[in-house]
Design a protein around this motif. Structure first.
Motif, PDB file in Angstrom:
ATOM      1  N   SER A 212      14.148  68.942  60.326  1.00  0.00           N
ATOM      2  CA  SER A 212      13.975  70.426  59.453  1.00  0.00           C
ATOM      3  C   SER A 212      13.592  71.421  59.061  1.00  0.00           C
ATOM      4  CB  SER A 212      13.036  69.267  57.971  1.00  0.00           C
ATOM      5  OG  SER A 212      14.241  68.650  57.226  1.00  0.00           O
ATOM      6  N   PRO A 214      14.831  73.992  61.709  1.00  0.00           N
ATOM      7  CA  PRO A 214      15.494  74.958  61.571  1.00  0.00           C
ATOM      8  C   PRO A 214      15.474  75.925  60.060  1.00  0.00           C
ATOM      9  CG  PRO A 214      16.600  73.364  63.401  1.00  0.00           C
ATOM     10  CD  PRO A 214      15.188  72.698  62.630  1.00  0.00           C
ATOM     11  N   GLU A 215      16.118  74.590  59.593  1.00  0.00           N
ATOM     12  CA  GLU A 215      15.465  75.051  57.772  1.00  0.00           C
ATOM     13  C   GLU A 215      14.762  75.660  57.018  1.00  0.00           C
ATOM     14  OE1 GLU A 215      15.970  73.195  53.373  1.00  0.00           O
ATOM     15  OE2 GLU A 215      16.394  71.726  55.149  1.00  0.00           O
ATOM     16  N   TRP A 216      13.281  74.984  57.582  1.00  0.00           N
ATOM     17  CA  TRP A 216      11.355  75.395  56.670  1.00  0.00           C
ATOM     18  C   TRP A 216      11.632  76.848  57.644  1.00  0.00           C
ATOM     19  CZ3 TRP A 216       7.801  70.733  58.362  1.00  0.00           C
ATOM     20  CH2 TRP A 216       8.242  69.474  57.799  1.00  0.00           C
ATOM     21  N   SER A 218      14.390  78.520  58.568  1.00  0.00           N
ATOM     22  CA  SER A 218      15.262  79.800  58.410  1.00  0.00           C
ATOM     23  C   SER A 218      14.969  81.558  58.413  1.00  0.00           C
ATOM     24  CB  SER A 218      16.202  79.186  57.426  1.00  0.00           C
ATOM     25  OG  SER A 218      15.634  79.392  55.936  1.00  0.00           O
ATOM     26  N   CYS A 219      14.003  81.349  57.432  1.00  0.00           N
ATOM     27  CA  CYS A 219      13.083  82.762  57.480  1.00  0.00           C
ATOM     28  C   CYS A 219      11.657  83.575  58.066  1.00  0.00           C
ATOM     29  CB  CYS A 219      13.232  83.531  55.638  1.00  0.00           C
ATOM     30  SG  CYS A 219      12.986  85.720  55.718  1.00  0.00           S
ATOM     31  N   THR A 220      11.910  83.838  59.650  1.00  0.00           N
ATOM     32  CA  THR A 220      10.387  84.069  59.895  1.00  0.00           C
ATOM     33  C   THR A 220      10.461  85.368  60.007  1.00  0.00           C
ATOM     34  OG1 THR A 220      11.195  83.002  62.358  1.00  0.00           O
ATOM     35  CG2 THR A 220      10.875  81.663  60.316  1.00  0.00           C
ATOM     36  N   CYS A 228      11.316  86.839  52.970  1.00  0.00           N
ATOM     37  CA  CYS A 228      10.516  85.699  54.286  1.00  0.00           C
ATOM     38  C   CYS A 228       9.669  85.054  52.640  1.00  0.00           C
ATOM     39  CB  CYS A 228      10.033  85.359  54.797  1.00  0.00           C
ATOM     40  SG  CYS A 228      10.697  86.150  56.448  1.00  0.00           S
ATOM     41  N   GLN A 231      11.480  83.983  49.549  1.00  0.00           N
ATOM     42  CA  GLN A 231      12.463  82.378  50.162  1.00  0.00           C
ATOM     43  C   GLN A 231      11.125  81.012  50.065  1.00  0.00           C
ATOM     44  OE1 GLN A 231      15.279  82.617  52.559  1.00  0.00           O
ATOM     45  NE2 GLN A 231      14.806  80.720  54.296  1.00  0.00           N
ATOM     46  N   ASP A 235      12.082  77.728  47.586  1.00  0.00           N
ATOM     47  CA  ASP A 235      11.751  76.398  48.090  1.00  0.00           C
ATOM     48  C   ASP A 235      10.905  75.926  47.505  1.00  0.00           C
ATOM     49  OD1 ASP A 235      12.276  74.483  50.363  1.00  0.00           O
ATOM     50  OD2 ASP A 235      10.417  74.892  50.270  1.00  0.00           O
ATOM     51  N   ARG A 276       5.805  77.332  59.968  1.00  0.00           N
ATOM     52  CA  ARG A 276       5.869  78.584  59.618  1.00  0.00           C
ATOM     53  C   ARG A 276       4.503  79.642  59.601  1.00  0.00           C
ATOM     54  NH1 ARG A 276       7.825  76.804  52.750  1.00  0.00           N
ATOM     55  NH2 ARG A 276       9.981  76.374  54.297  1.00  0.00           N
TER      56      ARG A 276
END
Length: 306
Positions: A212, A214-216, A218-220, A228, A231, A235, A276
């Motif tokens: 998971s 890469p999905e967590w 996905s905005c960095t 970000c 987003q 989520d 993150r």
């Protein structure tokens, strides 16, 4: 490194502390496990020079809950709205976050706070106290934005939803903040922090969270902090409709089934906040280009507490 060159209430009662002490410390401690070499030393150096809070062991873990205490002081009352974004949606039927609807008025919300203090870290003040304060805010808000009830305005973010927890009348928000964490991970002490961090880091590296990541992340991009953070808030807010608030909660004992599902969500959200935060700090203080995912795995568990 970039450093070497920090209204009206939107729906949360002022007593709300997302994740409580142990939750916020665990977000920070998970992040420590994925910082690039040298980044942790830079963070500690900033905090060591902070004239507002003397720490025997400067660490993002030790300041992870500072923003809650500050917001309840006369000096820091102006920061209360920074800890949440109160979505004016319609759970459990419809959940969404809208900046123009949910982040207006004096002070903004957690989304704009993350953006503001990230910018202060990218372009630091000559005043080290201001940079240290920005760092403390960022560390804390990365935890706040993963707590579902900090992205919701209904019943003051669940503060006015009274339920029963082991026979005692409690606010739903408080049960999510601390009571379920106490049952899941233990009291706010070094033993619990060490144990819970080990569990979460294992799941990130080799367990159920690994696929998971890469999905967590996905905005960095630190230069798109509003985008970000929005987003991440969306989520988190989806969990309100998917699980947190159901029509039959009021006045009833939270079932074991509800707790088991909630505890799984809580641990996952703490993990999200930690990875993150690590990727964010690696971009600001390390060698990672903005927008590039960067998690550096430590060889052994790092635990920093005074």
């Amino acid at each position: 490194m970039l450093l070497s060159a920090l209204v009206a209430a939107l729906g949360l009662a002022s007593s709300a502390h997302a994740w409580g002490q142990l939750g916020h410390k665990t977000v920070a401690n998970v992040a420590l496990q994925f910082l690039q070499p040298g980044v942790r030393d830079t963070l500690n150096a900033i905090l060591a020079e902070d004239g507002h809070k003397n720490l025997s062991v400067p660490s993002i873990v030790n300041v992870a809950t500072w923003a809650d205490g500050y917001s309840h002081s006369a000096e820091g009352e102006w920061t209360k709205n920074f800890h949440f974004i109160g979505a004016k949606d319609n759970p459990p039927f419809q959940c969404d976050v809208d900046m123009s609807r949910d982040c207006q008025g004096q002070g903004g919300c957690v989304v704009t706070a993350i953006a503001n203090y990230t910018n202060q870290l990218i372009y630091p003040s000559r005043n080290v106290n201001e940079t240290a304060q920005a760092l403390k805010f960022v560390v804390h808000f990365f935890g706040d934005i993963t707590q579902p009830l900090h992205t919701e305005s209904l019943a003051q973010g669940g503060n006015k939803i009274m339920i029963k927890w082991h026979g005692e009348r409690k606010r739903l928000h408080g049960v999510w903040d601390t009571a379920m964490i106490d049952q899941l991970a233990g009291p706010d002490d070094v033993k619990s922090l060490d144990s819970w961090t080990r569990t979460i880091v294992h799941e990130i590296k080799n367990g159920m969270y690994k696929d998971s990541i890469p999905e967590w992340l996905s905005c960095t991009d630190i230069h798109d902090a509003v985008g970000c953070a929005l987003q991440w808030a969306a989520d988190t807010n989806r969990l309100i409709c998917n699980y947190v608030i159901t029509p039959d909660l009021k006045g009833k004992e939270l079932s074991d089934i509800y707790y088991r599902g909630a505890s799984s969500i809580i641990q996952q959200q703490i993990a999200k906040g930690g990875v993150r935060l690590a990727s964010w700090l690696n971009q600001i203080f390390g060698t990672t280009e903005p927008g590039i995912v960067s998690l550096h795995e430590q060889d052994r568990l790092v635990l920093q507490l005074s």
